[in-house]
Design a protein around this motif. Structure first.
Motif, PDB file in Angstrom:
ATOM      1  N   ASP A  12       0.841  -1.193   0.000  1.00 41.75           N
ATOM      2  CA  ASP A  12       0.000   0.000   0.000  1.00 41.75           C
ATOM      3  C   ASP A  12       0.878   1.246   0.000  1.00 41.75           C
ATOM      4  O   ASP A  12       1.276   1.739   1.054  1.00 41.75           O
ATOM      5  CB  ASP A  12      -0.932  -0.009   1.215  1.00 41.75           C
ATOM      6  CG  ASP A  12      -1.853   1.193   1.261  1.00 41.75           C
ATOM      7  OD1 ASP A  12      -1.840   2.015   0.319  1.00 41.75           O
ATOM      8  OD2 ASP A  12      -2.597   1.320   2.255  1.00 41.75           O
ATOM      9  N   LYS A  13       1.165   1.755  -1.171  1.00 42.91           N
ATOM     10  CA  LYS A  13       2.054   2.904  -1.280  1.00 42.91           C
ATOM     11  C   LYS A  13       1.399   4.213  -0.858  1.00 42.91           C
ATOM     12  O   LYS A  13       2.073   5.228  -0.725  1.00 42.91           O
ATOM     13  CB  LYS A  13       2.605   3.015  -2.699  1.00 42.91           C
ATOM     14  CG  LYS A  13       3.519   1.859  -3.056  1.00 42.91           C
ATOM     15  CD  LYS A  13       4.127   2.038  -4.432  1.00 42.91           C
ATOM     16  CE  LYS A  13       5.003   0.854  -4.795  1.00 42.91           C
ATOM     17  NZ  LYS A  13       5.631   1.031  -6.111  1.00 42.91           N
ATOM     18  N   SER A  14       0.086   4.176  -0.613  1.00 39.01           N
ATOM     19  CA  SER A  14      -0.604   5.397  -0.198  1.00 39.01           C
ATOM     20  C   SER A  14      -0.147   5.862   1.183  1.00 39.01           C
ATOM     21  O   SER A  14      -0.341   7.022   1.537  1.00 39.01           O
ATOM     22  CB  SER A  14      -2.120   5.197  -0.204  1.00 39.01           C
ATOM     23  OG  SER A  14      -2.522   4.339   0.852  1.00 39.01           O
ATOM     24  N   ILE A  15       0.467   4.988   1.962  1.00 41.88           N
ATOM     25  CA  ILE A  15       0.904   5.380   3.310  1.00 41.88           C
ATOM     26  C   ILE A  15       2.294   6.007   3.319  1.00 41.88           C
ATOM     27  O   ILE A  15       2.749   6.469   4.352  1.00 41.88           O
ATOM     28  CB  ILE A  15       0.846   4.194   4.290  1.00 41.88           C
ATOM     29  CG1 ILE A  15       1.863   3.118   3.914  1.00 41.88           C
ATOM     30  CG2 ILE A  15      -0.560   3.627   4.380  1.00 41.88           C
ATOM     31  CD1 ILE A  15       2.019   2.029   4.964  1.00 41.88           C
TER      32      ILE A  15
ATOM     33  N   ILE B 201      -2.742   7.608  -7.527  1.00 44.91           N
ATOM     34  CA  ILE B 201      -4.036   8.167  -7.142  1.00 44.91           C
ATOM     35  C   ILE B 201      -4.235   8.047  -5.637  1.00 44.91           C
ATOM     36  O   ILE B 201      -4.779   8.928  -4.990  1.00 44.91           O
ATOM     37  CB  ILE B 201      -5.191   7.472  -7.906  1.00 44.91           C
ATOM     38  CG1 ILE B 201      -5.137   7.850  -9.384  1.00 44.91           C
ATOM     39  CG2 ILE B 201      -6.548   7.827  -7.309  1.00 44.91           C
ATOM     40  CD1 ILE B 201      -6.090   7.053 -10.257  1.00 44.91           C
ATOM     41  N   GLY B 202      -3.748   6.932  -5.078  1.00 46.24           N
ATOM     42  CA  GLY B 202      -3.924   6.675  -3.649  1.00 46.24           C
ATOM     43  C   GLY B 202      -3.121   7.574  -2.743  1.00 46.24           C
ATOM     44  O   GLY B 202      -3.388   7.659  -1.554  1.00 46.24           O
ATOM     45  N   ASN B 203      -2.107   8.241  -3.254  1.00 42.48           N
ATOM     46  CA  ASN B 203      -1.278   9.102  -2.413  1.00 42.48           C
ATOM     47  C   ASN B 203      -1.393  10.539  -2.904  1.00 42.48           C
ATOM     48  O   ASN B 203      -0.661  10.975  -3.778  1.00 42.48           O
ATOM     49  CB  ASN B 203       0.182   8.640  -2.435  1.00 42.48           C
ATOM     50  CG  ASN B 203       0.976   9.272  -1.311  1.00 42.48           C
ATOM     51  OD1 ASN B 203       0.615  10.321  -0.799  1.00 42.48           O
ATOM     52  ND2 ASN B 203       2.054   8.635  -0.920  1.00 42.48           N
ATOM     53  N   ILE B 204      -2.324  11.270  -2.307  1.00 42.36           N
ATOM     54  CA  ILE B 204      -2.573  12.644  -2.752  1.00 42.36           C
ATOM     55  C   ILE B 204      -1.740  13.666  -1.981  1.00 42.36           C
ATOM     56  O   ILE B 204      -1.827  14.855  -2.239  1.00 42.36           O
ATOM     57  CB  ILE B 204      -4.073  13.007  -2.643  1.00 42.36           C
ATOM     58  CG1 ILE B 204      -4.556  12.878  -1.209  1.00 42.36           C
ATOM     59  CG2 ILE B 204      -4.892  12.150  -3.592  1.00 42.36           C
ATOM     60  CD1 ILE B 204      -5.948  13.419  -0.968  1.00 42.36           C
ATOM     61  N   ARG B 205      -0.923  13.212  -1.052  1.00 41.76           N
ATOM     62  CA  ARG B 205      -0.137  14.123  -0.224  1.00 41.76           C
ATOM     63  C   ARG B 205       1.200  14.502  -0.844  1.00 41.76           C
ATOM     64  O   ARG B 205       1.999  15.181  -0.221  1.00 41.76           O
ATOM     65  CB  ARG B 205       0.115  13.483   1.148  1.00 41.76           C
ATOM     66  CG  ARG B 205      -1.146  13.244   1.957  1.00 41.76           C
ATOM     67  CD  ARG B 205      -0.848  12.561   3.275  1.00 41.76           C
ATOM     68  NE  ARG B 205      -0.061  11.342   3.158  1.00 41.76           N
ATOM     69  CZ  ARG B 205      -0.553  10.140   2.860  1.00 41.76           C
ATOM     70  NH1 ARG B 205      -1.829   9.999   2.647  1.00 41.76           N
ATOM     71  NH2 ARG B 205       0.227   9.091   2.787  1.00 41.76           N
TER      72      ARG B 205
END
Length: 191
Positions: free
Chosen positions: A122-125, A140-144
């Motif tokens: 989970d690369k969004s973290i 898309i999962g990492n908007i920060r």
């Protein structure tokens, strides 16, 4: 705090899909190319049984030993390190492949410390300033963070502009994009 960059590994800095296509074709008498994959999900591009055989190649050590760096990926990653950026390799690989991948990375990218190679589904973290990947879903999962999509056949039809993602076609463009993001972020921090 240093400016942190997360580089995906497979098909961003190595030629995994190219090698797997070649080996698969040799072993099965087929003519699959990277252009066959119009989606990141191979099961949407190949019949189930064929996709299973294709995916099984990802768990073979000989595949990992035969990979080579993508054109200019060594130069680009080294330039980012030399320019003072904090560079990490992030990969969603199967845990069985991880030791082979680390060994490959140490051989071709010795300027990136082993402690900066991260196996993560989970690369969004990830808490980074720039993320570079070929899988649009990871971006898309990492908007920060600032995000760069390396163009591949499986993401050509993606509407990355809707998500504020920068599309690049090669490592020369990736390096320029990171430098531009840094300059913009530096200006924002100063104001």
């Amino acid at each position: 705090m240093k400016y942190r960059i997360a580089l995906d590994c497979d098909d961003v800095i190595n030629n995994l899909n190219e090698v797997v296509c070649k080996v698969f074709n040799e072993e099965n008498g087929t003519d699959i190319t990277e252009d066959t994959f119009t989606s990141y999900d191979i099961y949407k591009c190949l019949p189930f049984e064929v996709a299973e055989k294709y995916a099984a190649l990802w768990k073979r050590e000989d595949i990992w030993r035969s990979l080579t760096p993508v054109y200019h990926s060594q130069w680009g990653a080294k330039k980012l390190v030399d320019d003072g950026f904090d560079v990490y390799i992030t990969t969603a690989t199967h845990w069985e492949n991880f030791p082979w991948k680390v060994e490959w990375l140490q051989s071709y990218f010795p300027f990136i410390d082993e402690s900066r190679i991260i196996c993560i589904r989970d690369k969004s973290i990830l808490d980074v300033d720039v993320m570079i990947d070929d899988n649009l879903d990871n971006l898309i999962g990492n908007i920060r963070c600032n995000r760069v999509l390396l163009e591949k056949p499986w993401n050509k039809d993606a509407h990355d502009e809707v998500y504020g993602i920068k599309r690049c076609t090669n490592w020369d463009e990736i390096v320029v994009a990171v430098e531009e993001f840094y300059k913009q972020d530096e200006e924002l921090m100063a104001s």
